[in-house]
Design an enzyme around this catalytic site. Structure first.
Site, short mmCIF file in Angstrom:
data_model
loop_
_atom_site.label_atom_id
_atom_site.label_comp_id
_atom_site.label_asym_id
_atom_site.label_seq_id
_atom_site.Cartn_x
_atom_site.Cartn_y
_atom_site.Cartn_z
N PHE A 90 24.48 36.48 28.10
CA PHE A 90 23.84 35.27 27.61
C PHE A 90 22.86 35.53 26.46
CE2 PHE A 90 20.23 32.18 28.61
CZ PHE A 90 20.75 31.17 27.82
N SER B 95 32.79 41.45 24.60
CA SER B 95 32.09 40.26 24.11
C SER B 95 33.10 39.16 23.81
CB SER B 95 31.30 40.60 22.84
OG SER B 95 30.81 39.42 22.23
N HIS B 96 32.80 37.94 24.28
CA HIS B 96 33.68 36.80 24.00
C HIS B 96 33.72 36.49 22.50
CE1 HIS B 96 34.52 35.62 28.12
NE2 HIS B 96 33.23 35.71 28.41
N PHE B 97 32.58 36.64 21.85
CA PHE B 97 32.44 36.17 20.47
C PHE B 97 32.39 37.28 19.42
CE2 PHE B 97 30.57 32.89 23.21
CZ PHE B 97 31.33 31.79 22.82
N TYR C 128 15.08 43.96 42.15
CA TYR C 128 15.18 43.76 40.71
C TYR C 128 13.83 44.03 40.05
CZ TYR C 128 15.48 41.36 36.22
OH TYR C 128 15.43 41.06 34.89
N GLY D 69 21.51 12.31 38.29
CA GLY D 69 20.89 11.35 39.20
C GLY D 69 20.97 11.75 40.65
#
Length: 331
Positions: A13, A36-38, A132, A183
């Protein structure tokens, strides 16, 4: 400015957005265990646990940005946190020494402070409560030890972000925004508790700012986009962005916790994980704020306000048509 930059763990991300903003300004390569996707053309498959791969990958670079981490709540075995976050950091530093690389930017986390602390700044004592946070603190200690061996020659920047949200992210902030926008949201408690958040478009610009201003020395920064919003204000931001009235229903905290305990029991009986739990209700109702005076007096100017970041995210996720369905899962 050191133009040759190796990003480690930039297929996710934050890394994807960092590549997007920095690729025109630097000679960049991405080393990640996932493609990497991009940006597949500048991505090399590799793992921070593989010393040989790191030694080879760092050749010819001036600066490292270490983003790679095990961060999910459900990592198993828990030793992976330490294998990746701590030993992985040691491996990166060893590869840097072999290749004469003296500059590193490391993304840590506000998790090093622990829970229920009052607006901690960078000097607040560490008190991590989960694996973590503990592993991130240990990684920081490894980095400080490395830096202190040659402080006049080396550059170490540690960035501790709060929860990061933005377009394509699938984490706790997205889940909350989705409930509000749909909602289906019920406020537990009075809604006056504050939450520190960071928009991905701002934190990657801060990393780029530090890349353009590399100098020998050690700095640590909390990263938060100010001012913080309380839960009632967050709902109002969603209403304004989507131009719709969100039903205002408040559930008293004791009833909310009772519902959380019921889902805990149901989870144990069925073996399933549910979106509601007593821990999540407790976290939702807690004030979680961090001091970010240092980063916002460093000379860096965030390109987006927190409201603009929320609006951009809401418009992308719930209004505009999407070109693809690529998302990034986090906590």
């Amino acid at each position: 400015m050191n133009d040759n930059v190796l990003l480690i763990g930039a297929s996710g991300f934050v890394g994807t957005r960092l590549l997007e903003t920095a690729i025109a300004d630097f000679n960049i390569k991405n080393l990640d265990k996932q493609q990497s996707h991009f940006y597949p053309e500048i991505t090399q498959i590799g793992d921070v646990r593989d010393q040989q791969a790191l030694d080879q990958a760092l050749a010819g670079f001036d600066t490292v940005v270490l983003l790679a981490a095990e961060h999910r709540d459900d990592v198993s075995p828990t030793s992976l946190y330490y294998d990746v976050n701590v030993q992985g950091t040691r491996n990166v530093l060893a590869a840097m020494e072999k290749n004469g690389v003296k500059n590193i930017i490391f993304t840590s986390s506000v998790a090093v402070y622990g829970l229920n602390k009052h607006n901690p700044d960078e000097n607040h004592p560490h008190d991590p409560f989960n694996h973590y946070g503990k592993s991130k603190w240990q990684a920081e200690e490894v980095l400080r030890e490395w830096y202190n061996k040659a402080p006049t020659e080396r550059s170490l920047t540690i960035i501790r972000p709060t929860v990061i949200f933005g377009e394509r992210n699938r984490g706790n902030v997205y889940n909350l925004l989705k409930q509000i926008a749909g909602g289906k949201f019920m406020m537990v408690g009075a809604g006056t508790n504050y939450k520190s958040m960071a928009y991905v478009g701002n934190i990657v610009e801060f990393i780029k700012y530090k890349l353009k201003n590399v100098a020998a020395g050690y700095e640590v920064y909390n990263y938060v986009d100010k001012p913080d919003l309380n839960m009632n204000q967050l709902v109002a931001e969603v209403e304004q962005s989507l131009n719709k009235k969100i039903p205002s229903m408040h559930l008293p905290y004791p009833l909310g916790m009772l519902g959380g305990y019921c889902f805990d029991i149901l989870s144990k009986i069925t073996g399933k994980k549910y979106a509601v739990s007593s821990v999540r209700v407790k976290k939702f109702c807690a004030t979680t704020q961090f001091d970010a005076t240092k980063v916002h007096s460093s000379g860096f100017v965030a390109p987006y306000t927190l409201s603009q970041g929320l609006d951009r995210t809401l418009q992308y996720e719930f209004v505009h048509a999407k070109k693809d369905d690529i998302t990034f899962v986090s906590e």
